[in-house]
Design an enzyme around this catalytic site. Sequence first.
Site, PDB file in Angstrom:
ATOM      1  N   GLU A 148      24.713  58.298  68.406  1.00 15.63           N
ATOM      2  CA  GLU A 148      24.144  59.610  68.148  1.00 15.63           C
ATOM      3  C   GLU A 148      22.631  59.545  68.300  1.00 15.63           C
ATOM      4  OE1 GLU A 148      23.906  62.173  64.194  1.00 15.63           O
ATOM      5  OE2 GLU A 148      25.964  62.041  64.933  1.00 15.63           O
ATOM      6  N   HIS A 151      25.057  67.412  65.329  1.00 10.24           N
ATOM      7  CA  HIS A 151      24.889  67.032  63.919  1.00 10.24           C
ATOM      8  C   HIS A 151      24.101  68.108  63.172  1.00 10.24           C
ATOM      9  CE1 HIS A 151      24.712  63.363  61.030  1.00 10.24           C
ATOM     10  NE2 HIS A 151      24.888  64.492  60.366  1.00 10.24           N
ATOM     11  N   ARG A 157      42.573  57.587  50.047  1.00  5.89           N
ATOM     12  CA  ARG A 157      42.854  56.174  49.792  1.00  5.89           C
ATOM     13  C   ARG A 157      43.185  55.912  48.338  1.00  5.89           C
ATOM     14  NH1 ARG A 157      39.943  52.024  53.881  1.00  5.89           N
ATOM     15  NH2 ARG A 157      40.667  53.061  55.758  1.00  5.89           N
ATOM     16  N   ARG A 199      30.997  61.540  59.812  1.00 11.00           N
ATOM     17  CA  ARG A 199      30.133  60.520  60.408  1.00 11.00           C
ATOM     18  C   ARG A 199      30.743  60.079  61.730  1.00 11.00           C
ATOM     19  NH1 ARG A 199      26.596  61.937  57.815  1.00 11.00           N
ATOM     20  NH2 ARG A 199      25.178  60.795  56.438  1.00 11.00           N
TER      21      ARG A 199
END
Length: 343
Positions: free
Chosen positions: A274, A293, A188, A245
């Site tokens: 999750e 994870h 970005r 994430r």
Amino acid sequence: MDRVHSKRNSPELTRPRVLATDIAWPSADVERAVLAEAGATLVVAPTGDSAELAALAADADAILTCFAKVPAEVLDAAPRCRTVARYGVGVDNIDVEHATRLGMVVSNVPTYCTDEVADSALLGILALARRLVPFTRDVAAGGWGRSVPGTSVRLRGRVLGLVGLGAIGRALVPRARAIGLDVVAFTRSGGVDPGIRRAASLEELLREADVVSLHVPLTDGTRHLIGPRQLAAMKPTAWLVNTARGGLVDTDALLAALDAGVIAGAALDVTDPEPLPADHPLRGRADVVLTPHVAFSSDGSLAELARKAAGNVVDVLQGRIPRTVVNPDVLTSAALRSPLAAR
């Protein structure tokens, strides 16, 4: 009376108390030792439930947290707390704005598992390319692979698109090049490292990449960064890899894209929600590599994580600014709960 007096003034009760909301590994011995050397006591919450945390936070001088939520109500219940330290990189489980208002220093550990997560992202790519999930399932069921439809994919010459180029994204670059992948990145900020091709936009990267790998934090601005429109922009032969994430990806949109053949597969170490419900349709798919994870986890990374997170707590308790402050504005705030000096 003397016994009561001595108990109130015992070293154990006057030592700083550090509340660990949750521990995602077998033992808290490393952080307990770091804190003990600084004269602090570690208390590990039994369940990580918000009501329990609020009760335990009442006499906490610091909070260590891994995955448990640390919302405003827990912070409000901790009038002595000077710092909240995250075991990990992202701080989306902490109400950082409220902690700042209350004068608490929030810290994280941004570099402890760079190699592990980069390895896991590469593993996801290789597992998809070599069709590891359908082949191993077929063998486990008594077959020998000949009944598994489709072929594996040659990776050399294909394009890996990195969304974000922090430490983990950078670590993935040489790994990807070692197996013949060309690398393009979108950030970005618009900047990329010398020698890495830059995509002018996320959409451009999605159109070009054969593999899209996510390496950005979860914020209000990046939640569902990959949704229906972004998935539709990808090649029908492309794969999505997420070791960052779960909330970066719209799970329903991903499932619909896989069902419709909009993309060819996904490798996910993180999901939203999750954990995934036991009957969630993403579980059990041959075109999805799914791990719970654990990309961050190894014997070395966990010890480093515990040591650095506990070290951040010790810094604040002893009047120093931690190396990795997430909310630097608090350092000049009138609300800051204790004066801190630079190292």
